[in-house]
Design a protein around this motif. Structure first.
Motif, PDB file in Angstrom:
ATOM      1  N   GLN A 215       0.823  -1.209   0.000  1.00 32.64           N
ATOM      2  CA  GLN A 215       0.000   0.000   0.000  1.00 32.64           C
ATOM      3  C   GLN A 215       0.859   1.262   0.000  1.00 32.64           C
ATOM      4  N   VAL A 216       1.925   1.264   0.762  1.00 31.20           N
ATOM      5  CA  VAL A 216       2.811   2.427   0.766  1.00 31.20           C
ATOM      6  C   VAL A 216       3.486   2.586  -0.586  1.00 31.20           C
ATOM      7  N   GLN A 217       3.952   1.483  -1.153  1.00 26.83           N
ATOM      8  CA  GLN A 217       4.599   1.565  -2.461  1.00 26.83           C
ATOM      9  C   GLN A 217       3.622   2.036  -3.529  1.00 26.83           C
ATOM     10  N   ARG A 218       2.380   1.579  -3.446  1.00 27.08           N
ATOM     11  CA  ARG A 218       1.364   2.006  -4.416  1.00 27.08           C
ATOM     12  C   ARG A 218       1.121   3.503  -4.317  1.00 27.08           C
ATOM     13  N   MET A 219       1.055   4.031  -3.086  1.00 31.44           N
ATOM     14  CA  MET A 219       0.873   5.470  -2.910  1.00 31.44           C
ATOM     15  C   MET A 219       2.010   6.237  -3.575  1.00 31.44           C
ATOM     16  N   ILE A 220       3.227   5.800  -3.330  1.00 34.96           N
ATOM     17  CA  ILE A 220       4.389   6.495  -3.895  1.00 34.96           C
ATOM     18  C   ILE A 220       4.370   6.412  -5.422  1.00 34.96           C
ATOM     19  N   ASP A 221       4.043   5.239  -5.960  1.00 33.87           N
ATOM     20  CA  ASP A 221       4.021   5.059  -7.409  1.00 33.87           C
ATOM     21  C   ASP A 221       2.921   5.886  -8.072  1.00 33.87           C
ATOM     22  N   GLU A 222       1.758   5.990  -7.403  1.00 30.98           N
ATOM     23  CA  GLU A 222       0.611   6.658  -8.017  1.00 30.98           C
ATOM     24  C   GLU A 222       0.612   8.170  -7.801  1.00 30.98           C
ATOM     25  N   LEU A 223       1.092   8.621  -6.655  1.00 27.27           N
ATOM     26  CA  LEU A 223       0.989  10.044  -6.313  1.00 27.27           C
ATOM     27  C   LEU A 223       2.301  10.801  -6.465  1.00 27.27           C
ATOM     28  N   GLY A 224       3.420  10.127  -6.368  1.00 32.23           N
ATOM     29  CA  GLY A 224       4.708  10.813  -6.408  1.00 32.23           C
ATOM     30  C   GLY A 224       5.124  11.143  -7.828  1.00 32.23           C
ATOM     31  N   ARG A 225       5.243  12.429  -8.140  1.00 32.40           N
ATOM     32  CA  ARG A 225       5.729  12.782  -9.472  1.00 32.40           C
ATOM     33  C   ARG A 225       7.230  12.544  -9.526  1.00 32.40           C
ATOM     34  N   PRO A 226       7.791  12.422 -10.701  1.00 35.49           N
ATOM     35  CA  PRO A 226       9.225  12.112 -10.804  1.00 35.49           C
ATOM     36  C   PRO A 226      10.083  13.122 -10.044  1.00 35.49           C
ATOM     37  N   ASP A 227      11.086  12.633  -9.366  1.00 36.41           N
ATOM     38  CA  ASP A 227      12.001  13.519  -8.645  1.00 36.41           C
ATOM     39  C   ASP A 227      12.642  14.486  -9.626  1.00 36.41           C
ATOM     40  N   GLY A 228      12.590  15.766  -9.273  1.00 37.15           N
ATOM     41  CA  GLY A 228      13.156  16.774 -10.154  1.00 37.15           C
ATOM     42  C   GLY A 228      12.168  17.324 -11.153  1.00 37.15           C
ATOM     43  N   GLY A 229      11.004  16.663 -11.300  1.00 34.09           N
ATOM     44  CA  GLY A 229       9.985  17.184 -12.211  1.00 34.09           C
ATOM     45  C   GLY A 229       9.361  18.434 -11.628  1.00 34.09           C
ATOM     46  N   ALA A 230       9.314  19.490 -12.399  1.00 28.79           N
ATOM     47  CA  ALA A 230       8.854  20.777 -11.866  1.00 28.79           C
ATOM     48  C   ALA A 230       7.474  21.171 -12.376  1.00 28.79           C
ATOM     49  N   ASP A 231       6.920  20.410 -13.301  1.00 23.82           N
ATOM     50  CA  ASP A 231       5.643  20.802 -13.906  1.00 23.82           C
ATOM     51  C   ASP A 231       4.476  20.279 -13.084  1.00 23.82           C
ATOM     52  N   GLY A 232       3.478  21.132 -12.909  1.00 12.77           N
ATOM     53  CA  GLY A 232       2.254  20.716 -12.249  1.00 12.77           C
ATOM     54  C   GLY A 232       2.400  20.650 -10.742  1.00 12.77           C
ATOM     55  N   ALA A 233       1.249  20.528 -10.064  1.00 14.80           N
ATOM     56  CA  ALA A 233       1.233  20.425  -8.610  1.00 14.80           C
ATOM     57  C   ALA A 233       1.517  18.988  -8.205  1.00 14.80           C
ATOM     58  N   GLY A 234       1.769  18.815  -6.936  1.00  9.71           N
ATOM     59  CA  GLY A 234       2.017  17.487  -6.412  1.00  9.71           C
ATOM     60  C   GLY A 234       3.430  17.353  -5.882  1.00  9.71           C
ATOM     61  N   PHE A 235       3.623  16.377  -5.020  1.00 13.69           N
ATOM     62  CA  PHE A 235       4.913  16.157  -4.389  1.00 13.69           C
ATOM     63  C   PHE A 235       5.657  15.016  -5.082  1.00 13.69           C
ATOM     64  N   THR A 236       6.958  14.997  -4.922  1.00 16.47           N
ATOM     65  CA  THR A 236       7.790  14.016  -5.614  1.00 16.47           C
ATOM     66  C   THR A 236       7.772  12.674  -4.884  1.00 16.47           C
ATOM     67  N   ARG A 237       8.286  11.661  -5.582  1.00 15.24           N
ATOM     68  CA  ARG A 237       8.457  10.356  -4.961  1.00 15.24           C
ATOM     69  C   ARG A 237       9.336  10.473  -3.713  1.00 15.24           C
TER      70      ARG A 237
END
Length: 234
Positions: free
Chosen positions: A165-187
């Protein structure tokens, strides 16, 4: 004098939000949405004269929208840069808000008790023992019948499923590290949260809320890793 054994809430865990640039990035990443803020204020019955305390008010979107409605608004945060951002947001909106450099364990409301207390994405900064202390303190300045709203990263999945469940959250909600486009937090943000902060199971948090003197009237878990409680002071 603050006892030496008190949790150091002015040194928050997780992502460093001490600088102005980091706070501006946080405001962008969280996806500030006045429409969503007003939908919540509607649910909580916030209007002219409502005494509202927003604990860990962050960049102030909720307190500013509440002030637009004529509420008596108190924004509380341990981050001075967060409060500075909120102050600018309130000035731009032409509203008055009372801001307090304090945290869950140090804030003291003066004057009449609060009608509504809100805290979003913040209670996870405290371990369980200190969550309970914080909730007891909140209960001390909310009048009987008043409301407490809690939204946070909390776990409603079966404990045996924690890894997937934790890994799924990170995979689904975490945008790529260093990605600056759009809202949301990184992996990396989500990984640091799980590793270093104190999110807990929803049933543990519900028990702490009940023991502090509140009755949970509504609970919703839109994801197995996120949830909310609407609670009434007994």
């Amino acid at each position: 004098m603050t006892p030496a054994w008190i949790f150091p809430e002015f040194s928050p865990v997780g992502v460093d939000l001490a600088g102005a640039e980091a706070v501006a990035r946080y405001d962008h990443n969280q996806g500030t949405d006045p429409e969503r803020d007003n939908a919540l204020l509607d649910r909580l019955g916030v209007g002219p004269g409502t005494r509202l305390v927003d604990l860990a008010c962050g960049t102030g979107s909720l307190v500013v929208e509440a002030a637009r409605r004529g509420a008596d608004v108190h924004g509380v945060d341990v981050g001075e840069e967060m409060l500075a951002f909120t102050r600018r947001r309130a000035a731009d909106a032409g509203v008055d808000v009372s801001l307090h450099h304090a945290g869950f364990l140090s804030y003291e409301l003066t004057g009449p008790p609060a009608d509504v207390v809100t805290t979003r994405s913040a209670l996870h900064q405290l371990p369980e023992f200190w969550k309970q202390a914080a909730l007891l303190r909140i209960a001390g300045y909310v009048h009987a019948g008043g409301l407490l709203y809690v939204w946070d990263l909390m776990f409603s999945f079966p404990p045996a499923e924690y890894a997937e469940q934790v890994q799924r959250m990170i995979d689904e909600l975490g945008r790529p590290d260093g990605g600056a486009d759009g809202a949301g937090f990184t992996r990396a943000d989500f990984e640091a949260h799980v590793r270093e902060e104190f999110s807990t199971y929803s049933w543990i948090l519900e028990g702490l809320i009940e023991r502090a003197g509140f009755t949970v009237e509504e609970a919703a878990f839109p994801r197995p890793t996120h949830g909310e409680f609407v609670c009434r002071r007994r």
